[in-house]
Design an enzyme around this catalytic site. Structure first.
Site, PDB file in Angstrom:
ATOM      1  N   GLY A   1      20.621  42.319   9.980  1.00  0.00           N
ATOM      2  CA  GLY A   1      20.101  42.741   8.692  1.00  0.00           C
ATOM      3  C   GLY A   1      18.615  43.064   8.801  1.00  0.00           C
ATOM      4  O   GLY A   1      17.918  42.562   9.676  1.00  0.00           O
ATOM      5  N   CYS A   2      18.121  43.907   7.901  1.00  0.00           N
ATOM      6  CA  CYS A   2      16.724  44.344   7.981  1.00  0.00           C
ATOM      7  C   CYS A   2      15.754  43.186   7.753  1.00  0.00           C
ATOM      8  O   CYS A   2      14.838  42.955   8.562  1.00  0.00           O
ATOM      9  CB  CYS A   2      16.469  45.473   6.989  1.00  0.00           C
ATOM     10  N   TYR A   3      15.937  42.427   6.671  1.00  0.00           N
ATOM     11  CA  TYR A   3      15.067  41.275   6.425  1.00  0.00           C
ATOM     12  C   TYR A   3      15.196  40.242   7.546  1.00  0.00           C
ATOM     13  O   TYR A   3      14.217  39.655   7.997  1.00  0.00           O
ATOM     14  CB  TYR A   3      15.433  40.599   5.105  1.00  0.00           C
TER      15      TYR A   3
ATOM     16  N   THR B   1      15.891  40.693  10.616  1.00  0.00           N
ATOM     17  CA  THR B   1      15.208  41.132  11.833  1.00  0.00           C
ATOM     18  C   THR B   1      13.763  40.653  11.838  1.00  0.00           C
ATOM     19  O   THR B   1      13.271  40.099  12.830  1.00  0.00           O
ATOM     20  CB  THR B   1      15.264  42.665  11.954  1.00  0.00           C
TER      21      THR B   1
ATOM     22  N   GLY C   1      15.053  48.060  11.188  1.00  0.00           N
ATOM     23  CA  GLY C   1      15.844  47.250  10.269  1.00  0.00           C
ATOM     24  C   GLY C   1      17.245  47.755  10.012  1.00  0.00           C
ATOM     25  O   GLY C   1      18.008  47.108   9.303  1.00  0.00           O
TER      26      GLY C   1
END
Length: 319
Positions: A120-122, A124, A290
């Site tokens: 997931g972007c967050y 990461t 992300g």
């Protein structure tokens, strides 16, 4: 000369899928399979594309991703390798987590895995900051933490994108205040935490970019480290990594959009030694490192493209 590898993106019409497609079109040695729009939901057409592919990248909602995995499994010996960009399999048994810089063996594990879950972007940003510091003993696994983050609105899907671009959209919003955000389980597992952090995500009125920040009271950490100790541990972990850098923190502001359209990530430590406080900051593009950029990084590893050897060399220093 290496034979071309065939990739099918199941769900290529979405934001992440379009980003992956654009990046893969620029990679030598890859042939992309495309379905006409009228066939994108056809089980038989998708099954045929999967059977013809070396790698299938899933850019689907979680439930649809699980159905796609079952569809691929039904091909038996003709089943392709899978890279899932959804949340569905990030902590599932049998799936390798697609963060090559996580540990020294992670890139090789991705290269050899039949199934890889894109981060997931967050997550990461949070994992990139926390994993090396926990491994170095500078943050305890049971340390209570708060993780704050802001993303560009392009990470919120079609409805959010249309709201921001057509009608302006709100300037800033906190969300997931029920404290059940879908990225928390992977942050817990792959950062090495045993205490569930409080995660507070938000969306700003800008298309791309992301900041993840983690405030720390230095005297509450094992060994009472300095900000310099934290930065040194991060720099040692990522030394030589192609896409992650640990620059010296400068000034008192960090803009979220600086790395838009980039696949890189920057990790910074802002500290006030007099107050014994610090803030860890990760800056990345929510659609780059992300999302789509990370997926292409993993796809190159899984397909055995020339970048694999270089990446293994770059990551050889990581513990």
């Amino acid at each position: 000369m290496m034979a071309s590898k065939t990739v099918f993106i199941d769900g290529e019409a979405g934001t992440t899928g379009l980003g992956i497609r654009a990046r893969l079109e620029a990679v030598a040695g890859i042939t992309l399979l495309h379905l006409p729009e009228r066939e994108r939901k056809s089980l038989s057409a998708r099954r045929a594309a999967m059977a013809a592919a070396d790698l299938v990248i899933l850019c689907l909602p979680d439930a649809a991703a699980r159905e796609a995995v079952a569809l691929a499994e039904g091909l038996g010996a003709s089943a392709p390798r899978l890279l899932d960009a959804s949340t569905a399999h990030r902590v599932a048994p049998g799936w390798v987590y697609g963060f090559p810089e996580l540990t020294g063996g992670q890139a090789r594990a991705i290269a050899e895995a039949p199934r890889v879950a894109n981060p997931g972007c967050y997550a990461t940003g949070a994992i990139a900051l926390l994993r090396p510091l926990i491994a170095a003993g500078l943050i305890a696994p049971d340390q209570p933490l708060t993780i704050n983050a802001v993303s560009g609105y392009s990470g919120g899907g079609r409805t959010m994108i249309e709201a921001h671009e057509a009608a302006g959209g709100p300037a800033f919003e906190l969300y997931a205040l029920g404290l059940e955000h879908k990225h928390v389980p992977e942050i817990l597992r792959y950062a090495g935490l045993t205490c569930r952090p409080i995660f507070v995500p938000s969306v700003g009125h800008f298309r791309q970019g992301m900041l993840v920040s983690i405030p720390l009271f230095l005297d509450e950490l094992p060994g009472r480290p300095t900000g310099g100790d934290l930065r040194a541990a991060l720099a040692a972990h990522y030394r030589g990594a192609a896409l992650i850098t640990v620059p010296e923190a400068a000034g008192e502001k960090v803009a979220a959009e600086t790395l838009a359209d980039s696949d890189r990530m920057e990790l910074m430590v802002f500290a006030h030694e007099g107050h014994r406080q610090a803030v860890l900051v990760a800056r990345l593009d929510n659609l780059g490192k992300g999302a789509s950029g990370a997926a292409v990084e993993n796809a190159r590893l899984m397909l055995g493209l020339p970048a694999v050897a270089a990446m293994e060399k770059e990551l050889g220093h990581v513990r």
